[in-house]
Design a protein around this motif. Structure first.
Motif, PDB file in Angstrom:
ATOM      1  N   UNK A 199       0.840  -1.187   0.000  1.00  0.00           N
ATOM      2  CA  UNK A 199       0.000   0.000   0.000  1.00  0.00           C
ATOM      3  C   UNK A 199       0.882   1.248   0.000  1.00  0.00           C
ATOM      4  N   UNK A 200       0.425   2.277  -0.694  1.00  0.00           N
ATOM      5  CA  UNK A 200       1.190   3.517  -0.753  1.00  0.00           C
ATOM      6  C   UNK A 200       1.206   4.188   0.612  1.00  0.00           C
ATOM      7  N   UNK A 201       2.313   4.842   0.911  1.00  0.00           N
ATOM      8  CA  UNK A 201       2.435   5.612   2.132  1.00  0.00           C
ATOM      9  C   UNK A 201       2.757   7.062   1.791  1.00  0.00           C
ATOM     10  N   UNK A 202       2.175   7.980   2.542  1.00  0.00           N
ATOM     11  CA  UNK A 202       2.464   9.386   2.350  1.00  0.00           C
ATOM     12  C   UNK A 202       3.857   9.688   2.897  1.00  0.00           C
ATOM     13  N   UNK A 203       4.661  10.331   2.108  1.00  0.00           N
ATOM     14  CA  UNK A 203       6.032  10.633   2.527  1.00  0.00           C
ATOM     15  C   UNK A 203       6.555  11.825   1.742  1.00  0.00           C
ATOM     16  N   UNK A 204       7.596  12.456   2.276  1.00  0.00           N
ATOM     17  CA  UNK A 204       8.314  13.481   1.538  1.00  0.00           C
ATOM     18  C   UNK A 204       9.463  12.825   0.774  1.00  0.00           C
ATOM     19  N   UNK A 205       9.727  13.349  -0.399  1.00  0.00           N
ATOM     20  CA  UNK A 205      10.768  12.819  -1.271  1.00  0.00           C
ATOM     21  C   UNK A 205      11.807  13.895  -1.538  1.00  0.00           C
ATOM     22  N   UNK A 206      13.060  13.529  -1.415  1.00  0.00           N
ATOM     23  CA  UNK A 206      14.158  14.427  -1.778  1.00  0.00           C
ATOM     24  C   UNK A 206      15.001  13.723  -2.824  1.00  0.00           C
ATOM     25  N   UNK A 207      15.242  14.414  -3.929  1.00  0.00           N
ATOM     26  CA  UNK A 207      16.113  13.859  -4.964  1.00  0.00           C
ATOM     27  C   UNK A 207      17.269  14.811  -5.180  1.00  0.00           C
TER      28      UNK A 207
ATOM     29  N   UNK B 154       9.886  11.736  10.713  1.00  0.00           N
ATOM     30  CA  UNK B 154      10.890  12.807  10.696  1.00  0.00           C
ATOM     31  C   UNK B 154      10.204  14.114  10.303  1.00  0.00           C
ATOM     32  N   UNK B 155      10.164  15.119  11.184  1.00  0.00           N
ATOM     33  CA  UNK B 155       9.518  16.393  10.848  1.00  0.00           C
ATOM     34  C   UNK B 155      10.130  16.988   9.579  1.00  0.00           C
ATOM     35  N   UNK B 156       9.296  17.312   8.605  1.00  0.00           N
ATOM     36  CA  UNK B 156       9.815  17.735   7.315  1.00  0.00           C
ATOM     37  C   UNK B 156      10.594  19.037   7.398  1.00  0.00           C
TER      38      UNK B 156
END
Length: 249
Positions: A4-12, A66-68
């Motif tokens: 299942x998809x999870x809400x997350x922040x992404x950094x590239x 982890x607080x964004x």
């Protein structure tokens, strides 16, 4: 297996000029990139963030625990300082960085989903490429509208909204607005944003968009446009230019 998809922040984070380097320098650049990211996140946080190698860059999934705002107040400033401290090293390491948030899927091959696609396209857009080419700093950052609304415009402690500037970008079928930040070189980010919004790119926007500038002493009519009072700009859209959980390491 698809989870299942999870809400997350992404950094590239993507290395500028990677493909023009020799194999030896590419390998050294990759080692340096991982070392700088690990230092910027700190060993403890780095272990909490699943990440995936992308050859010339690294995709980092920041978990909800982890607080964004930590990315903006701690991680990214440490990364900029770390890169600045190795300015004379060879090969030089300068990074384009994109941050987005959304539903992240993980299957047996790695991370996937529209949120993942979008963070890659943010990083590949012309505003961010121009920023790292022209900036005095060693990082240039582009955040999506989702991140701007939830973190930057929200005015979370340590995040200064006035240093993020709206730009338009188009990569493949993605045409969107994002916000550009250049650490220590706000003038660079502001200039690029103004060029993006108002076409003050020394005439280069005319070539990219197929625009036609018209001046007249009075109002005239043309197919699909009206020149009212003297000046108008008629844009003819051109074809878009193309560019794009394995586990924690």
């Amino acid at each position: 297996m698809i989870t299942h998809a999870q809400q997350a922040h992404l950094l590239f984070a993507d290395i500028k000029g990677f493909s023009s380097r020799s194999d030896r320098d590419q390998l050294r650049s990759r080692e340096d990139l991982y070392a700088e990211l690990c230092s910027a996140f700190t060993d403890e946080l780095w272990q909490l963030c699943p990440h995936e190698d992308r050859g010339d860059g690294v995709l980092v999934v920041v978990p909800p625990a982890l607080p964004v705002e930590t990315l903006f107040t701690d991680v990214l400033p440490r990364l900029e300082r770390g890169l600045g401290g190795r300015r004379r090293s060879d090969p030089l390491l300068r990074l384009r960085i994109a941050v987005h948030a959304g539903a992240v899927h993980r299957d047996s091959h790695g991370f996937a989903g529209n949120a993942v696609n979008h963070v890659f396209r943010l990083c590949d857009g012309e505003p961010l490429r121009q920023a790292i080419d022209e900036a005095a700093s060693d990082t240039a950052l582009l955040v999506s509208g989702v991140v701007h609304d939830s973190v930057v415009r929200a005015g979370l402690p340590g995040v200064e909204p006035t240093t993020f500037h709206a730009v338009e970008f188009q990569v493949k079928e993605t045409h969107a607005r994002a916000w550009l930040h250049v650490a220590g070189d706000n003038a660079c980010a502001l200039r690029i944003a103004q060029e993006s919004a108002f076409g003050t790119d020394d005439g280069r926007d005319e070539d990219k968009r197929g625009g036609v500038s018209v001046s007249a002493g009075r109002s005239v009519h043309m197919d699909g446009a009206v020149v009212a009072g003297g000046d108008a700009h008629v844009s003819v859209p051109s074809a878009p230019r193309s560019r794009w959980w394995r586990g924690t390491r």
